[in-house]
Motif scaffolding. Structure first.
Motif, PDB file in Angstrom:
ATOM      1  N   MET A 158       0.827  -1.214   0.000  1.00  0.00           N
ATOM      2  CA  MET A 158       0.000   0.000   0.000  1.00  0.00           C
ATOM      3  C   MET A 158       0.861   1.264   0.000  1.00  0.00           C
ATOM      4  SD  MET A 158      -3.255   0.350   0.004  1.00  0.00           S
ATOM      5  CE  MET A 158      -4.768  -0.508   0.270  1.00  0.00           C
ATOM      6  N   LYS A 159       2.124   1.069   0.318  1.00  0.00           N
ATOM      7  CA  LYS A 159       3.022   2.202   0.538  1.00  0.00           C
ATOM      8  C   LYS A 159       3.024   3.189  -0.631  1.00  0.00           C
ATOM      9  CE  LYS A 159       7.705   2.780   2.095  1.00  0.00           C
ATOM     10  NZ  LYS A 159       8.690   3.033   1.268  1.00  0.00           N
ATOM     11  N   ARG A 160       3.154   2.653  -1.855  1.00  0.00           N
ATOM     12  CA  ARG A 160       3.205   3.501  -3.044  1.00  0.00           C
ATOM     13  C   ARG A 160       2.010   4.466  -3.117  1.00  0.00           C
ATOM     14  NH1 ARG A 160       4.881   3.048  -8.221  1.00  0.00           N
ATOM     15  NH2 ARG A 160       4.201   5.192  -8.365  1.00  0.00           N
ATOM     16  N   ILE A 161       0.821   3.945  -2.864  1.00  0.00           N
ATOM     17  CA  ILE A 161      -0.391   4.775  -2.936  1.00  0.00           C
ATOM     18  C   ILE A 161      -0.383   5.793  -1.794  1.00  0.00           C
ATOM     19  CG2 ILE A 161      -2.924   4.757  -2.769  1.00  0.00           C
ATOM     20  CD1 ILE A 161      -2.915   2.014  -4.081  1.00  0.00           C
ATOM     21  N   LEU A 162      -0.070   5.320  -0.592  1.00  0.00           N
ATOM     22  CA  LEU A 162      -0.169   6.193   0.583  1.00  0.00           C
ATOM     23  C   LEU A 162       0.865   7.317   0.580  1.00  0.00           C
ATOM     24  CD1 LEU A 162      -0.937   3.436   3.211  1.00  0.00           C
ATOM     25  CD2 LEU A 162      -2.538   5.054   2.192  1.00  0.00           C
ATOM     26  N   GLU A 163       1.999   7.075  -0.057  1.00  0.00           N
ATOM     27  CA  GLU A 163       3.026   8.123  -0.146  1.00  0.00           C
ATOM     28  C   GLU A 163       2.521   9.341  -0.921  1.00  0.00           C
ATOM     29  OE1 GLU A 163       7.158   5.489  -0.110  1.00  0.00           O
ATOM     30  OE2 GLU A 163       6.195   5.962  -2.019  1.00  0.00           O
ATOM     31  N   GLU A 164       1.526   9.133  -1.766  1.00  0.00           N
ATOM     32  CA  GLU A 164       1.016  10.239  -2.585  1.00  0.00           C
ATOM     33  C   GLU A 164      -0.064  11.059  -1.885  1.00  0.00           C
ATOM     34  OE1 GLU A 164       2.191  11.305  -5.393  1.00  0.00           O
ATOM     35  OE2 GLU A 164       3.631   9.674  -5.605  1.00  0.00           O
ATOM     36  N   MET A 165      -0.556  10.578  -0.738  1.00  0.00           N
ATOM     37  CA  MET A 165      -1.705  11.245  -0.105  1.00  0.00           C
ATOM     38  C   MET A 165      -1.421  12.715   0.193  1.00  0.00           C
ATOM     39  SD  MET A 165      -4.226   9.187  -0.040  1.00  0.00           S
ATOM     40  CE  MET A 165      -3.889   7.958  -1.274  1.00  0.00           C
ATOM     41  N   SER A 166      -0.171  13.022   0.579  1.00  0.00           N
ATOM     42  CA  SER A 166       0.137  14.422   0.903  1.00  0.00           C
ATOM     43  C   SER A 166       0.102  15.308  -0.343  1.00  0.00           C
ATOM     44  CB  SER A 166       1.506  14.513   1.573  1.00  0.00           C
ATOM     45  OG  SER A 166       2.467  13.870   0.756  1.00  0.00           O
ATOM     46  N   PRO A 182      -1.286  -2.804 -10.078  1.00  0.00           N
ATOM     47  CA  PRO A 182      -2.276  -3.004  -9.002  1.00  0.00           C
ATOM     48  C   PRO A 182      -2.341  -4.436  -8.484  1.00  0.00           C
ATOM     49  CG  PRO A 182      -3.335  -2.149 -10.993  1.00  0.00           C
ATOM     50  CD  PRO A 182      -1.900  -2.370 -11.340  1.00  0.00           C
ATOM     51  N   SER A 183      -1.796  -5.398  -9.229  1.00  0.00           N
ATOM     52  CA  SER A 183      -1.910  -6.785  -8.761  1.00  0.00           C
ATOM     53  C   SER A 183      -1.088  -7.016  -7.485  1.00  0.00           C
ATOM     54  CB  SER A 183      -1.499  -7.769  -9.847  1.00  0.00           C
ATOM     55  OG  SER A 183      -0.126  -7.678 -10.115  1.00  0.00           O
ATOM     56  N   ILE A 184      -0.198  -6.084  -7.134  1.00  0.00           N
ATOM     57  CA  ILE A 184       0.536  -6.241  -5.860  1.00  0.00           C
ATOM     58  C   ILE A 184      -0.409  -6.129  -4.666  1.00  0.00           C
ATOM     59  CG2 ILE A 184       2.736  -5.375  -6.790  1.00  0.00           C
ATOM     60  CD1 ILE A 184       2.205  -2.744  -5.193  1.00  0.00           C
TER      61      ILE A 184
END
Length: 262
Positions: A158-166, A182-184
């Motif tokens: 999930m890290k990749r997606i969450l890093e962009e939240m800011s 997304p298959s990860i």
């Protein structure tokens, strides 16, 4: 035609969508409650497969209603096939639904359990000329749904997606989001339930073959809070948490929920 602003508040929420989007009152709406004792074990159902090209990933956006990742769907570069599907479906976007607390957020409910969130990976049947054409066909769209459960352990994928939240705090904010597969995010277990339904957001077209993965993925409380830190308002307006962007359950009516024969 200006799109009527729909949302999840009292004024423009799911109970009122049908006023502007009459399809929302249809007989084959989503999400639904899945009762595992009533699910039909269907011997004709196959395993499903994806082959995603990470290079198809383009942008991540706060739409004010969800966090959306868009993919290049101009040709069959990232596809879903097998399972209940009649052909090859192209990856178009990924949307995420979540709650204000961990006991709600998912749209589908399994044996009375509502999860903390739900990821929708949206694909369209590539035999049609484009996405707009596909949503008008009963077999036009396939959505892979992944349920999210909150426990102690974070999900590193999930890290990749969450890093962009800011970078996408406010409604309308968009950031480049390249090289993402997304298959990860998929759970190890590929078993699924499937049924015919609709989009869970307006215009609620009844064109969706749902493939709901039985095994939820586990994220941490801290990861969940990152989604809840987004605002449903533009940057020049006071922060308003983007939470509870899920549609309540719709009647199953005469539809059957199926699973591959075990």
């Amino acid at each position: 035609m200006t799109q009527h602003p729909w949302g999840y508040s009292k004024e423009n929420g799911p109970d009122r969508w049908h006023e502007t989007y009459p399809l929302a009152k249809g007989n084959n709406q989503s999400p639904v409650a899945i009762l595992t004792k009533d699910v039909f074990q269907d011997p004709v159902l196959l395993p499903w497969f994806t082959s995603y090209d990470p290079g198809a990933s383009k942008t991540i956006t706060n739409t004010g209603k969800t966090c959306r990742i868009a993919f290049d769907d101009t040709f069959d570069r990232s596809v879903l096939r097998g399972g209940p599907l009649p052909g090859i479906y192209r990856l178009r976007q990924l949307n995420i639904h979540w709650g204000s607390t961990d006991d709600k957020g998912s749209e589908h409910v399994v044996d009375a359990t509502r999860y903390a969130g739900e990821i929708h990976v949206v694909h369209w049947y590539s035999k049609y000329s484009n996405y707009g054409d596909a949503v008008r066909k009963p077999d036009g769209v396939a959505i892979l749904a992944i349920l999210i459960q909150v426990e102690k352990t974070p999900k590193p994928e999930m890290k990749r997606i969450l890093e962009e939240m800011s970078n996408i705090k406010a409604k309308g904010k968009e950031a480049p989001f390249q090289n993402f597969d997304p298959s990860i995010l998929f759970p190890k277990n590929r078993s699924y339930w499937t049924y015919q339904g609709s989009f869970t957001t307006p215009s609620c077209e009844e064109c969706v073959t749902w493939i709901i993965l039985k095994e939820p993925i586990v994220v941490s409380e801290e990861q969940m809070e990152k989604f809840r830190s987004l605002s449903s308002k533009p940057a020049d307006e006071p922060h308003c948490p983007l939470v509870d962007n899920w549609r309540p359950l719709q009647p199953l009516n005469n539809r059957m929920v199926r699973t591959p024969y075990q």
